[in-house]
Design an enzyme around this catalytic site. Sequence first.
Site, PDB file in Angstrom:
ATOM      1  N   THR A 195       0.814  -1.233   0.000  1.00  0.00           N
ATOM      2  CA  THR A 195       0.000   0.000   0.000  1.00  0.00           C
ATOM      3  C   THR A 195       0.837   1.269   0.000  1.00  0.00           C
ATOM      4  O   THR A 195       0.613   2.166  -0.800  1.00  0.00           O
ATOM      5  CB  THR A 195      -0.927   0.001   1.237  1.00  0.00           C
ATOM      6  OG1 THR A 195      -1.785  -1.138   1.153  1.00  0.00           O
ATOM      7  CG2 THR A 195      -1.747   1.262   1.320  1.00  0.00           C
ATOM      8  N   GLU A 224       3.918   4.073  -0.244  1.00  0.00           N
ATOM      9  CA  GLU A 224       4.736   4.489  -1.408  1.00  0.00           C
ATOM     10  C   GLU A 224       3.989   4.196  -2.710  1.00  0.00           C
ATOM     11  O   GLU A 224       4.585   3.978  -3.751  1.00  0.00           O
ATOM     12  CB  GLU A 224       6.104   3.804  -1.419  1.00  0.00           C
ATOM     13  CG  GLU A 224       6.991   4.122  -0.230  1.00  0.00           C
ATOM     14  CD  GLU A 224       7.454   5.570  -0.178  1.00  0.00           C
ATOM     15  OE1 GLU A 224       7.317   6.273  -1.190  1.00  0.00           O
ATOM     16  OE2 GLU A 224       7.920   5.995   0.888  1.00  0.00           O
ATOM     17  N   ASP A 253      -0.120   2.541  -3.739  1.00  0.00           N
ATOM     18  CA  ASP A 253      -0.852   1.275  -3.738  1.00  0.00           C
ATOM     19  C   ASP A 253      -0.504   0.490  -5.008  1.00  0.00           C
ATOM     20  O   ASP A 253      -0.450   1.048  -6.111  1.00  0.00           O
ATOM     21  CB  ASP A 253      -2.354   1.600  -3.694  1.00  0.00           C
ATOM     22  CG  ASP A 253      -3.200   0.382  -3.961  1.00  0.00           C
ATOM     23  OD1 ASP A 253      -3.388  -0.403  -3.030  1.00  0.00           O
ATOM     24  OD2 ASP A 253      -3.635   0.204  -5.118  1.00  0.00           O
TER      25      ASP A 253
HETATM   26  C1  LIG Z   1       2.010   2.737   7.529  1.00  0.00           C
HETATM   27  C2  LIG Z   1       1.827   3.797   6.501  1.00  0.00           C
HETATM   28  C3  LIG Z   1       2.767   4.786   6.358  1.00  0.00           C
HETATM   29  C4  LIG Z   1       2.606   5.811   5.415  1.00  0.00           C
HETATM   30  N1  LIG Z   1       3.556   6.758   5.314  1.00  0.00           N
HETATM   31  C5  LIG Z   1       3.365   7.810   4.505  1.00  0.00           C
HETATM   32  C6  LIG Z   1       4.281   8.898   4.475  1.00  0.00           C
HETATM   33  O1  LIG Z   1       5.294   8.891   5.172  1.00  0.00           O
HETATM   34  N2  LIG Z   1       4.020   9.940   3.656  1.00  0.00           N
HETATM   35  C7  LIG Z   1       2.910   9.980   2.866  1.00  0.00           C
HETATM   36  O2  LIG Z   1       2.716  10.942   2.135  1.00  0.00           O
HETATM   37  N3  LIG Z   1       2.048   8.948   2.852  1.00  0.00           N
HETATM   38  C8  LIG Z   1       2.217   7.888   3.661  1.00  0.00           C
HETATM   39  N4  LIG Z   1       1.303   6.856   3.673  1.00  0.00           N
HETATM   40  C9  LIG Z   1       0.133   6.947   2.796  1.00  0.00           C
HETATM   41  C10 LIG Z   1       0.195   5.943   1.650  1.00  0.00           C
HETATM   42  O3  LIG Z   1       1.037   6.406   0.632  1.00  0.00           O
HETATM   43  C11 LIG Z   1      -1.243   5.717   1.153  1.00  0.00           C
HETATM   44  O4  LIG Z   1      -1.936   5.023   2.180  1.00  0.00           O
HETATM   45  C12 LIG Z   1      -1.265   4.912  -0.136  1.00  0.00           C
HETATM   46  O5  LIG Z   1      -0.719   5.646  -1.207  1.00  0.00           O
HETATM   47  C13 LIG Z   1      -2.678   4.471  -0.523  1.00  0.00           C
HETATM   48  O6  LIG Z   1      -3.550   5.548  -0.523  1.00  0.00           O
HETATM   49  P1  LIG Z   1      -4.883   5.483   0.326  1.00  0.00           P
HETATM   50  O7  LIG Z   1      -4.591   4.986   1.696  1.00  0.00           O
HETATM   51  O8  LIG Z   1      -5.535   6.807   0.194  1.00  0.00           O
HETATM   52  O9  LIG Z   1      -5.746   4.362  -0.397  1.00  0.00           O
HETATM   53  P2  LIG Z   1      -6.879   4.585  -1.450  1.00  0.00           P
HETATM   54  O10 LIG Z   1      -6.384   5.422  -2.579  1.00  0.00           O
HETATM   55  O11 LIG Z   1      -8.134   5.021  -0.759  1.00  0.00           O
HETATM   56  O12 LIG Z   1      -7.062   3.095  -1.983  1.00  0.00           O
HETATM   57  C14 LIG Z   1      -7.959   2.138  -1.394  1.00  0.00           C
HETATM   58  C15 LIG Z   1      -8.150   0.991  -2.386  1.00  0.00           C
HETATM   59  O13 LIG Z   1      -8.764   1.476  -3.560  1.00  0.00           O
HETATM   60  C16 LIG Z   1      -8.044   1.095  -4.708  1.00  0.00           C
HETATM   61  N5  LIG Z   1      -8.061   2.188  -5.681  1.00  0.00           N
HETATM   62  C17 LIG Z   1      -7.743   3.494  -5.466  1.00  0.00           C
HETATM   63  N6  LIG Z   1      -7.811   4.186  -6.604  1.00  0.00           N
HETATM   64  C18 LIG Z   1      -8.158   3.308  -7.577  1.00  0.00           C
HETATM   65  C19 LIG Z   1      -8.396   3.425  -8.980  1.00  0.00           C
HETATM   66  N7  LIG Z   1      -8.239   4.551  -9.640  1.00  0.00           N
HETATM   67  N8  LIG Z   1      -8.716   2.308  -9.646  1.00  0.00           N
HETATM   68  C20 LIG Z   1      -8.857   1.117  -9.013  1.00  0.00           C
HETATM   69  N9  LIG Z   1      -8.651   0.966  -7.701  1.00  0.00           N
HETATM   70  C21 LIG Z   1      -8.321   2.046  -6.974  1.00  0.00           C
HETATM   71  C22 LIG Z   1      -6.638   0.807  -4.253  1.00  0.00           C
HETATM   72  O14 LIG Z   1      -6.051  -0.207  -5.061  1.00  0.00           O
HETATM   73  C23 LIG Z   1      -6.807   0.343  -2.815  1.00  0.00           C
HETATM   74  O15 LIG Z   1      -6.965  -1.062  -2.779  1.00  0.00           O
HETATM   75  C24 LIG Z   1       1.471   5.816   4.597  1.00  0.00           C
HETATM   76  C25 LIG Z   1       0.519   4.816   4.716  1.00  0.00           C
HETATM   77  C26 LIG Z   1       0.682   3.813   5.649  1.00  0.00           C
HETATM   78  C27 LIG Z   1      -0.382   2.746   5.775  1.00  0.00           C
END
Ligand SMILES: Cc1cc2nc3c(=O)[nH]c(=O)nc-3n(C[C@H](O)[C@H](O)[C@H](O)COP(=O)(O)OP(=O)(O)OC[C@H]3O[C@@H](n4cnc5c(N)ncnc54)[C@H](O)[C@@H]3O)c2cc1C
Length: 455
Positions: A220, A222, A224
């Site tokens: 997830t 860096e 997803d």
């Molecule tokens: C432990 C941890 C540390 C982190 N550290 C950092 C950090 O230091 N700095 C930082 O900036 N971020 C950080 N993050 C954030 C991380 O980069 C995001 O959680 C990640 O990019 C996924 O975004 P989201 O959580 O919004 O998931 P979402 O975008 O909400 O995705 C949820 C689901 O929907 C699916 N999905 C989303 N969009 C689409 C699409 N267009 N088509 C089909 N499927 C889709 C995805 O595949 C996923 O399964 C961290 C996250 C975690 C869990």
Amino acid sequence: MHAFYVPIRDDDGFLPGVGGEDDGLKGGLNGIDNGRLHFDGVRIPRTNLLNRYGDVAADGTYSSPIASKGRRFFTMIGTLVQGRVSLDGSAVVASKLALKIAITYGSQRRQFTAADPKREEVILDYQRHQRRLLPRLATTYAMSFAHETLLAAFDGVFSGSHDTDADRQDLETLAAGFKALSTWAALDILQESREACGGAGFLAENRLTQLRADLDVYATFEGDNTVLLQLVAKRLLGDYSKKFKGADARTVAGLVAGQVGQASVDRSGLRRLAQTVTDLGSTGRAVGHVRDEETQRTLLTGRVETMVAEIASRLRPAAHASAEDAAALFDANQNDLIEAARAHAELLQWEAFTAALAGVPDAPTRRVLTWLRDLFGLTLIEKQLAWYLIHGRLSGQRAVAITDYIDDRLLPRLRPHALDLVESFGFAPEHVRAPIASGAEQQRQEEAAAARTAR
Ligand SMILES: Cc1cc2nc3c(=O)[nH]c(=O)nc-3n(C[C@H](O)[C@H](O)[C@H](O)COP(=O)(O)OP(=O)(O)OC[C@H]3O[C@@H](n4cnc5c(N)ncnc54)[C@H](O)[C@@H]3O)c2cc1C
């Protein structure tokens, strides 16, 4: 997008205007804290701007060594690629460690009696155990060689020796594809290795469960994995449409129906669409050829090229459709697009493995590694047999031959080398730190055998 240095706290806690909270307990990786910050009316001096790519002078004038706004944005955001490169490396190391533990244990642990009524079998001598671990070992080698190509591309961009826009885009695409595949593979390898060690694998002291929990989020953060593969797919489509801009329908149809010979792989390891389109009929080869390098390449490459060409032709009407209809059409093909990106990244892993073979000077070692590469390639093809059969790329007989070749030839050939193949990862006992892989199981088995003999 610009980065600033902002002090957030002193010995008494958050500075005025700054607030935040911890995210609390996570599903793993609790050695690293995650939290949220918010800022309200916080002012910092302009000299706190990290100003390599953009600066503000005392009189408020903005300047940047990068003239194009677009290029500046991608240069800034491009530094984030380092995280994906690191995650790819970590996933490879975790996979190696899991297999080191499971294959060592599998070579010592005895369960049930097959041939010898007095001595139980070593579990790695069971075919199913080999099927579970050896293809994953082959994948790990492929991921490891692919990671080396990623590091070379990364070095090219960040050392400045190859840092054109095209180099950066290639690096982005490679990192997205490899990170997605390796982090997913690591989870699968850790789980299979855990199960392969039975109940002992579930003990925390043997590390597999904690490693799996810690690596879970790699799929997830860096970026997803699914979203990253979409990025790779868009690049493939972009390259395709550049290549076939203005091409008539017959050329495109020829590619869809045909398959590609002599596809080129450029310096960055990214595969370009091929120059020549050859006739599908030529795949009609003898069973023995299924295993040769060129056939593997042709089958793997042909699948990627055909998938991209098919999707591109389905997306053609989008060019003249409303934004809404174009988005709907794109979405209707999204699943196939992501599968094409996965197939492309797998092909790049296979190419990296194949290129590495040429650099192995010792012939017997090269032979074993070639079997391992074959196992990787044929396992990829076996996973997609339905596609190859539907598209007429393999006859039913040849499809069966692939599975037979894996089970009857490759697994038995590789079995005697399994320990050497994990030994070559170079882990010392202080890296492994799993009692089941320390030789303790071997000793336990010998003591049990001695006790039985004494009775
Ligand atoms: C432990 C941890 C540390 C982190 N550290 C950092 C950090 O230091 N700095 C930082 O900036 N971020 C950080 N993050 C954030 C991380 O980069 C995001 O959680 C990640 O990019 C996924 O975004 P989201 O959580 O919004 O998931 P979402 O975008 O909400 O995705 C949820 C689901 O929907 C699916 N999905 C989303 N969009 C689409 C699409 N267009 N088509 C089909 N499927 C889709 C995805 O595949 C996923 O399964 C961290 C996250 C975690 C869990």
